[in-house]
Write a protein that holds these residues in place. Sequence first.
Motif, mmCIF file in Angstrom:
data_model
loop_
_atom_site.group_PDB
_atom_site.id
_atom_site.type_symbol
_atom_site.label_atom_id
_atom_site.label_comp_id
_atom_site.label_asym_id
_atom_site.label_seq_id
_atom_site.Cartn_x
_atom_site.Cartn_y
_atom_site.Cartn_z
ATOM 1 N N MET A 135 34.914 39.824 42.153
ATOM 2 C CA MET A 135 36.007 40.372 41.079
ATOM 3 C C MET A 135 36.033 42.069 41.231
ATOM 4 O O MET A 135 36.608 42.629 40.125
ATOM 5 N N HIS A 137 37.951 43.553 43.004
ATOM 6 C CA HIS A 137 39.621 43.907 42.858
ATOM 7 C C HIS A 137 40.081 43.857 41.590
ATOM 8 O O HIS A 137 41.172 44.447 41.528
ATOM 9 N N ARG A 138 39.412 43.352 40.582
ATOM 10 C CA ARG A 138 39.692 43.360 39.492
ATOM 11 C C ARG A 138 39.237 44.167 38.122
ATOM 12 O O ARG A 138 39.198 44.219 37.090
ATOM 13 N N ALA A 141 41.107 45.527 35.462
ATOM 14 C CA ALA A 141 41.849 44.844 34.637
ATOM 15 C C ALA A 141 41.128 44.513 33.208
ATOM 16 O O ALA A 141 39.885 44.533 32.720
ATOM 17 N N LEU A 146 43.375 38.223 32.853
ATOM 18 C CA LEU A 146 42.373 37.383 33.796
ATOM 19 C C LEU A 146 42.755 35.794 33.552
ATOM 20 O O LEU A 146 42.860 35.434 32.261
ATOM 21 N N GLU A 150 38.406 33.561 36.298
ATOM 22 C CA GLU A 150 37.956 35.020 36.537
ATOM 23 C C GLU A 150 37.458 35.425 35.137
ATOM 24 O O GLU A 150 36.285 36.357 35.289
#
Length: 237
Positions: A135, A137-138, A141, A146, A150
């Motif tokens: 995770m 890359h998120r 966020a 999500l 996620e």
Amino acid sequence: MEIFTIDKVRKTFINGEVEEEILKGINLTLKEGEVTALVGASGSGKSTLLTIAAGLQPTSEGQIIFEGKNMTVMSSEQVRKVRASKFGFVFQFAHLVPFLTVAEQLMLMLDVSESKLKKQEQKREVDRILKLVGMDHRKNAYPSSLSGGEKQRVAIARAMIHKPKVLFADEPTASLDSKRSKDVMSLIQDLTKTLNITTLMVTHDEEMLSYADHIIKMSDGLILYNKDSNLAPKEMA
């Protein structure tokens, strides 16, 4: 190595004038690097056993021994400190804070666990664990963006960020579809082995039992059996 012992644990509730015994003398030992699954019908006592083991409610009788120390004689503040620093929790729903980013969720957990890491070290640790759960890359966020899978990955990362000795997972896949359930359980299994922690999980889903090292079946407050996970689901009836 054995790290957690549940010794002759009983739990009784008073319902009006009736005394109900939910746990009837449970004995269980948990080892590092292993996933133990608790299964059984609703009312069998499995969730009560998990919450007692996690120090979320007291025993009526018996002892919880963690790292050689008897948690049942500790003060509430001592138990709280053990939970905050040594235990991680994953539930059916992720319960992420809606106004915090993924990275901020983990930073908050480090604060709660009274981490002694400096801020830059905390950020590096957040990046490391997010990469471990796929995770990274998120990390900027917010929860609203999500997927269910996620969110559970973030919840697992949050539970692991302070390097707990024990992970308590209560129906961690119940809100997910079959594919995401398998992904989450595979992640829990991998982290248990990689980080050499002890995982105690409650589940109703027999498909998830293949990810456990041991299966404990409970009924009416008793352990019916404690077997390795090579037990076929059809033999569990």
